[in-house]
Scaffold this active site. Structure first.
Site, short mmCIF file in Angstrom:
data_model
loop_
_atom_site.label_atom_id
_atom_site.label_comp_id
_atom_site.label_asym_id
_atom_site.label_seq_id
_atom_site.Cartn_x
_atom_site.Cartn_y
_atom_site.Cartn_z
N ASP A 97 0.93 -1.07 -0.03
CA ASP A 97 0.02 0.09 -0.02
C ASP A 97 0.95 1.18 -0.06
O ASP A 97 2.12 1.11 0.04
CB ASP A 97 -1.05 0.07 1.35
CG ASP A 97 -2.24 0.82 1.11
OD1 ASP A 97 -3.01 0.48 1.70
OD2 ASP A 97 -2.13 1.80 0.37
C1 GLC Z 1 -4.23 4.31 -0.03
C2 GLC Z 1 -5.17 3.31 0.04
C3 GLC Z 1 -5.25 2.34 -0.66
C4 GLC Z 1 -5.00 3.00 -2.15
C5 GLC Z 1 -3.82 3.52 -2.23
C6 GLC Z 1 -3.51 4.10 -3.75
O1 GLC Z 1 -3.58 4.96 1.03
O2 GLC Z 1 -5.02 2.63 1.29
O3 GLC Z 1 -6.62 1.62 -0.68
O4 GLC Z 1 -5.67 2.27 -3.23
O5 GLC Z 1 -3.57 4.26 -1.04
O6 GLC Z 1 -4.24 5.45 -3.58
#
Ligand code: GLC
Length: 727
Positions: free
Chosen positions: A260
């Site tokens: 993430d």
């Molecule tokens: C965010 C979220 C994730 C998302 C990613 C890209 O922090 O936790 O769900 O897809 O970053 O935006």
């Protein structure tokens, strides 16, 4: 040679030509937002130092960066272009929690298909959805992105959304790679506070949190994303049990695992490592193939290889997973977006369909709904969410086209005949406002109108990532507004637009009808208007329990019985306690003194404008083995005066197990359209293997014994029969 073998061959052939630096470049995803980024990233892309970009929404900029990768880099490896297309791209669909309330995988699949087609036309080839985190905590802002509390429903809808995004062929120009997230157990964050610790046992992971992710892998999801949270002391991004043992060894997942956002470097903040280099090592060794921003892989993997901490074979395996995803997407043949004829009308029809079937009718006293436009002369439309296009789209709508949004006020004005005077008063500037100066005007309108519809709920910013709430009451002065309107209204209808279940105990007795529309997206207005005016019949069912008060959380239908379960005969509530009551006189069972132990509205609940009576529950297989199927049928009669759709639900209970088992478990459900006055026989077949669970030693078991089976309109149904699993 099979297609898979041919693709694998292409991956290996390409891999052999890459330098170490180019291999590690594939494992690096860069935040590419802003027109200037084409220039900023040019050299790195041309040098093969970037494998993926995220958050570049401009098709021209995407095409320019893709062209650099394809035409200027040594090996012409296209970029993965990632974007959060969570519930729609330009055409915003209801939030996933609302989509879950349809209990209709085909509708969820259709919505994802529209989103994929629109996103692919902009050059996006990778979305970070479906979110498959089940959760029992509506304080958590991200419940909005989830499919609710039940792993079976979430598994079906996860698979449907994956199929919608990826289509039958991932290389189809309208297909984009799905990314099931956040692996795993994120929905268990303590106190519903986003990013908090999750103290989840392996048993609970295997019997609950992991099930929708397994469904995604079985549905062929191309990628997975790790969770921010730590899982029983080891953050998911560095959790080899999850990323290698379960995902790769047990499930045979062969796609790409991405971290993430900067969750690799956050391992040091968790206190699992002492810095970025150790974090890169921990995440890479656990099984992360690509790092979402952060840059620690790009910075340290070469050093870690020199240090002997990682092997070239490991790096090759990670890069192969990335290249395989790119080959499967057909990017080497068609790296650029293929423009498609826009079809906003059909896309909006899909959005309307999903919104119509996601709304849940929670109360309808004296058949206050549907409204009869032929008898109404004046309608008061009140509230901060009656005409709030941005809010009704909900969270995660980066690319939502606000001009497509039709609000409930607009829709009602359009749908009602000129003979009906529609008067509007916002009454509160937004959902959090405490300013009651416009309440007199609102009350005056309600007093003169034949009917008052009040639109309440949450602004979109109050749900979604990092937006958890400790209280889940209606925010601001909305409850006070309801009380004022109640005092003046002949007929008071409340429509709630929100990103989570709210505690509605303080308004439910003050309204005549209550319709829960979630954040319904672009076509939420026409959908709500159709339902209020009887042009359509509500069919939504709750995918999550609604607590009476926040102190009940976690509150869910498939709970354990405990050794001292509460019952109406065994509870004495706080208002009924005699002074100096003897210590053991209140009932020694699992309940709270100051609130009922049941939810305000249970999982699976939802009313209709029809009534459905259930009878003749028949178990056709009263005794069966674990290699057979349970077959159950029931008759459902529509005793109403309108044709309507019912979601017929089947629950089982394993009465005795080597582990304590839930008091009910959803095993099957079906949407059935039944004509007014007509009846239908609904037959379910449930593979006995679905009665199994992961037992004491972590292996999957199906244990012989006696079971109860219920079929009905919600998880509280009392229509029950029994069967026995003989072996
Ligand atoms: C965010 C979220 C994730 C998302 C990613 C890209 O922090 O936790 O769900 O897809 O970053 O935006």
């Amino acid at each position: 040679m099979t297609t898979a073998a041919a693709v694998e061959q292409r991956v290996q052939t390409l891999l052999e030509t890459l330098s170490l630096s180019e291999k590690i470049g594939q494992m690096h995803q860069v935040h590419a937002e802003g027109a200037h980024m084409v220039h900023e990233l040019h050299d790195a892309v041309a040098a093969g130092q970037i494998g993926s970009i995220i958050n570049q929404p401009d098709p021209a900029a995407v095409a320019a960066l893709q062209r650099i990768a394809v035409e200027e880099s040594a090996h012409g490896i296209p970029l993965l272009v990632g974007r959060d297309v969570i519930h729609g791209f330009q055409t915003v669909m209801p939030i996933p929690l609302g989509q879950a309330a349809t209990w209709d995988p085909e509708l969820v699949k259709a919505a994802a298909r529209v989103a994929a087609t629109q996103a692919a036309a902009a050059g996006i080839n990778w979305t970070f959805a479906p979110m498959s985190d089940v959760t029992r905590d509506p304080r958590w802002g991200r419940i909005a992105e989830s499919f609710g509390e039940d792993a079976v429903l979430a598994s079906d809808l996860t698979a449907a959304m994956v199929q919608g995004f990826q289509g039958d062929d991932l290389a189809d120009p309208d297909s984009i790679a799905a990314c099931t997230k956040h692996f795993a157990g994120y929905g268990a964050v303590e106190s519903g506070r986003d990013y908090a610790t999750t103290d989840v046992t392996e048993r609970e992971l295997r019997n609950y949190y992991l099930l929708p992710f397994h469904a995604a892998v079985k549905a062929g999801v191309a990628t997975l994303m790790t969770s921010f949270s730590d899982v029983d002391g080891i953050p998911a991004t560095a959790n080899a049990f999850l990323l290698s043992t379960v995902l790769r060894d047990e499930w045979g997942f062969d796609g790409l695992v991405v971290s993430d956002w900067d969750s690799v470097r956050q391992l040091a903040i968790h206190g699992l490592t002492d810095g970025d280099k150790a974090s890169a090592l921990a995440a890479f060794n656990a099984g992360v193939d690509m790092e979402m921003v952060g840059g620690s892989f790009l910075r340290y993997l070469s050093e870690l290889l020199d240090d002997g901490k990682v092997s070239l074979a490991q790096i090759d395996r990670a890069v192969a997973n990335i290249l395989l995803t790119k080959f499967r997407l057909g990017l080497f043949e068609q790296p650029y977006a293929s423009a498609r004829p826009a079809s906003p009308e059909s896309d909006l029809r899909t959005a309307h369909d999903v919104a119509l079937n996601s709304a849940v009718l929670l109360k309808n006293a004296e058949s206050a709904l549907p409204l009869d436009a032929t008898t109404i002369q004046s309608l008061a439309v009140i509230g901060p969410l009656a005409d709030a296009p941005h809010e009704q789209m909900g969270t995660w709508v980066f690319d939502g086209d606000r001009s497509q949004v039709i609000t409930p006020l607009d829709a009602l004005r359009h749908a009602l005949p000129d003979s009906v005077d529609v008067h509007y008063e916002r009454a509160l500037h937004n959902s959090r406002s405490l300013d009651q100066t416009a309440f007199d005007q609102a009350q005056a309108l309600a007093h003169t109108a034949d009917t008052t519809v009040v639109f309440l709920g949450e602004e979109s910013i109050l749900s979604g990532e990092a937006h958890s709430r400790a209280s889940i009451d209606l925010p601001g002065a909305q409850v006070a507004l309801v009380r004022r309107l109640r005092a003046a209204s002949k007929n008071l209808i409340a429509v709630i637009l929100a990103g989570r279940p709210l505690t509605l105990t303080n308004i439910v007795d003050h309204v005549d009808a209550l319709l829960y529309a979630w954040h319904p997206g672009a076509m939420g207005g026409p959908a709500v208007s159709d339902l209020l005016l009887g042009h359509a019949v509500p069919s939504g069912k709750l995918p999550v329990s609604f607590p009476r008060v926040v102190g009940q959380i976690p509150l869910y239908y498939n709970q354990k019985n405990t050794g001292k379960p509460p019952s109406p005969e065994q509870v004495v509530y706080i208002d009924d306690i005699a002074e100096e009551a003897p210590q053991t006189s209140l009932g020694m069972t699992a309940f709270h003194l100051d609130t009922d132990y049941t939810p305000l509205f249970e999982f699976g609940f939802g009313l209709s404008y029809a009534r459905f009576d259930y009878c003749d529950l028949t178990v056709h297989t009263p005794r069966l083995t674990s290699s057979e199927a349970l077959r159950v049928s029931v008759r459902v009669r529509n005793t109403g005066v309108v044709d309507a759709t019912e979601v017929v639900q089947l629950y089982t209970r394993d009465l005795v197990g080597s582990l304590t088992r839930p008091v009910r478990e959803l095993k099957a459900y079906r949407r059935v359209l039944i004509g007014a006055g007509e009846s239908a026989t609904v037959t379910f077949e449930v593979d006995a293997q679905e009665l199994g669970f992961y037992g004491r030693d972590g292996t999957f078991v199906v244990e012989p014994g006696d079971f109860h089976v219920w079929v009905g309109t919600s998880s509280a149904t009392t229509l029950r029969a029994s069967f026995t699993l003989t072996r």
